[in-house]
Design a protein around this motif. Structure first.
Motif, PDB file in Angstrom:
ATOM      1  N   UNK A 173     -41.242 -89.064 -35.303  1.00  0.00           N
ATOM      2  CA  UNK A 173     -42.200 -90.089 -34.909  1.00  0.00           C
ATOM      3  C   UNK A 173     -41.688 -91.479 -35.286  1.00  0.00           C
ATOM      4  N   UNK A 174     -41.060 -91.597 -36.454  1.00  0.00           N
ATOM      5  CA  UNK A 174     -40.534 -92.887 -36.909  1.00  0.00           C
ATOM      6  C   UNK A 174     -39.469 -93.434 -35.959  1.00  0.00           C
ATOM      7  N   UNK A 175     -38.737 -92.543 -35.307  1.00  0.00           N
ATOM      8  CA  UNK A 175     -37.673 -92.986 -34.406  1.00  0.00           C
ATOM      9  C   UNK A 175     -38.165 -93.215 -32.977  1.00  0.00           C
ATOM     10  N   UNK A 176     -39.459 -93.052 -32.745  1.00  0.00           N
ATOM     11  CA  UNK A 176     -40.031 -93.254 -31.414  1.00  0.00           C
ATOM     12  C   UNK A 176     -40.245 -94.742 -31.155  1.00  0.00           C
ATOM     13  N   UNK A 177     -39.684 -95.264 -30.054  1.00  0.00           N
ATOM     14  CA  UNK A 177     -39.895 -96.685 -29.727  1.00  0.00           C
ATOM     15  C   UNK A 177     -41.389 -96.996 -29.569  1.00  0.00           C
ATOM     16  N   UNK A 178     -41.825 -98.097 -30.179  1.00  0.00           N
ATOM     17  CA  UNK A 178     -43.226 -98.505 -30.091  1.00  0.00           C
ATOM     18  C   UNK A 178     -44.100 -97.961 -31.203  1.00  0.00           C
ATOM     19  N   UNK A 179     -43.534 -97.116 -32.064  1.00  0.00           N
ATOM     20  CA  UNK A 179     -44.265 -96.551 -33.204  1.00  0.00           C
ATOM     21  C   UNK A 179     -43.718 -97.199 -34.471  1.00  0.00           C
ATOM     22  N   UNK A 180     -44.611 -97.615 -35.356  1.00  0.00           N
ATOM     23  CA  UNK A 180     -44.181 -98.212 -36.617  1.00  0.00           C
ATOM     24  C   UNK A 180     -45.163 -97.832 -37.725  1.00  0.00           C
ATOM     25  N   UNK A 181     -44.782 -98.151 -38.944  1.00  0.00           N
ATOM     26  CA  UNK A 181     -45.650 -97.959 -40.109  1.00  0.00           C
ATOM     27  C   UNK A 181     -46.153 -96.521 -40.226  1.00  0.00           C
ATOM     28  N   UNK A 182     -45.249 -95.551 -40.014  1.00  0.00           N
ATOM     29  CA  UNK A 182     -45.612 -94.133 -40.089  1.00  0.00           C
ATOM     30  C   UNK A 182     -45.814 -93.754 -41.551  1.00  0.00           C
ATOM     31  N   UNK A 183     -46.969 -93.159 -41.836  1.00  0.00           N
ATOM     32  CA  UNK A 183     -47.290 -92.741 -43.206  1.00  0.00           C
ATOM     33  C   UNK A 183     -47.763 -91.296 -43.196  1.00  0.00           C
ATOM     34  N   UNK A 184     -47.347 -90.574 -44.229  1.00  0.00           N
ATOM     35  CA  UNK A 184     -47.751 -89.180 -44.392  1.00  0.00           C
ATOM     36  C   UNK A 184     -48.044 -88.945 -45.869  1.00  0.00           C
ATOM     37  N   UNK A 185     -49.180 -88.336 -46.145  1.00  0.00           N
ATOM     38  CA  UNK A 185     -49.551 -88.049 -47.522  1.00  0.00           C
ATOM     39  C   UNK A 185     -50.207 -86.676 -47.589  1.00  0.00           C
ATOM     40  N   UNK A 186     -49.721 -85.837 -48.484  1.00  0.00           N
ATOM     41  CA  UNK A 186     -50.298 -84.526 -48.734  1.00  0.00           C
ATOM     42  C   UNK A 186     -50.484 -84.420 -50.241  1.00  0.00           C
ATOM     43  N   UNK A 187     -51.732 -84.361 -50.679  1.00  0.00           N
ATOM     44  CA  UNK A 187     -51.983 -84.338 -52.128  1.00  0.00           C
ATOM     45  C   UNK A 187     -51.756 -82.958 -52.750  1.00  0.00           C
ATOM     46  N   UNK A 188     -51.438 -81.955 -51.921  1.00  0.00           N
ATOM     47  CA  UNK A 188     -51.192 -80.612 -52.436  1.00  0.00           C
ATOM     48  C   UNK A 188     -52.457 -79.857 -52.813  1.00  0.00           C
ATOM     49  N   UNK A 189     -53.609 -80.491 -52.612  1.00  0.00           N
ATOM     50  CA  UNK A 189     -54.891 -79.873 -52.962  1.00  0.00           C
ATOM     51  C   UNK A 189     -55.804 -79.737 -51.746  1.00  0.00           C
TER      52      UNK A 189
END
Length: 146
Positions: free
Chosen positions: A71-87
């Protein structure tokens, strides 16, 4: 028969203990921000020790991180964030340049986070004249016969 009923009730309970949320914020030029959230903390608590006994060869987190890199390398997409708290809480968000970029990024993703087969040219979001339209991806509920 009782085992089948108990299995069904167990699955239904786990699914009811999950919350899926999609949020889309649009700017005047149809750029914006997309956020997808899953809260399965209740399901994680119910499953308890089963989670720690799961096969380590299935690394769901690694698969999602791989998708985020694409997704980060897709033109027009920026500020990609992913968070998994493990819970049980998972958050994915990104900024998009326009509706075409958003539609391409989401592809056939349905609201449960799984891929759906969609017709060529399917657009989840579109603007026609002065109307903004949302189209839900098709859901295949048919069972394949063996």
């Amino acid at each position: 028969m009782n085992k089948l009923l108990l299995t069904f009730l167990g699955i239904a309970t786990l699914l009811s203990a999950c919350t899926f949320s999609e949020q889309v914020a649009f700017n005047n030029d149809w750029s914006g921000k997309f956020a997808y959230k899953i809260d399965a903390t209740e399901a994680y608590q119910m499953m308890g020790d089963m989670m720690s006994e799961m096969d380590d060869s299935v690394d769901i987190d690694a698969n999602i991180k791989e998708e985020m890199e694409e997704l980060k390398s897709t033109p027009g997409i920026s500020n990609v964030k992913y968070d998994n708290d493990g819970k049980g809480k998972l958050n994915i968000s990104f900024d998009f340049a326009d509706l075409d970029v958003l539609n391409n990024a989401l592809g056939g993703q349905n609201t449960m986070g799984t891929k759906a087969e969609v017709p060529d040219g399917f657009k989840r979001f579109e603007v026609s004249k002065k109307k903004f339209m949302y189209h839900s991806p098709p859901v295949d509920v048919s069972e394949e016969a063996d």
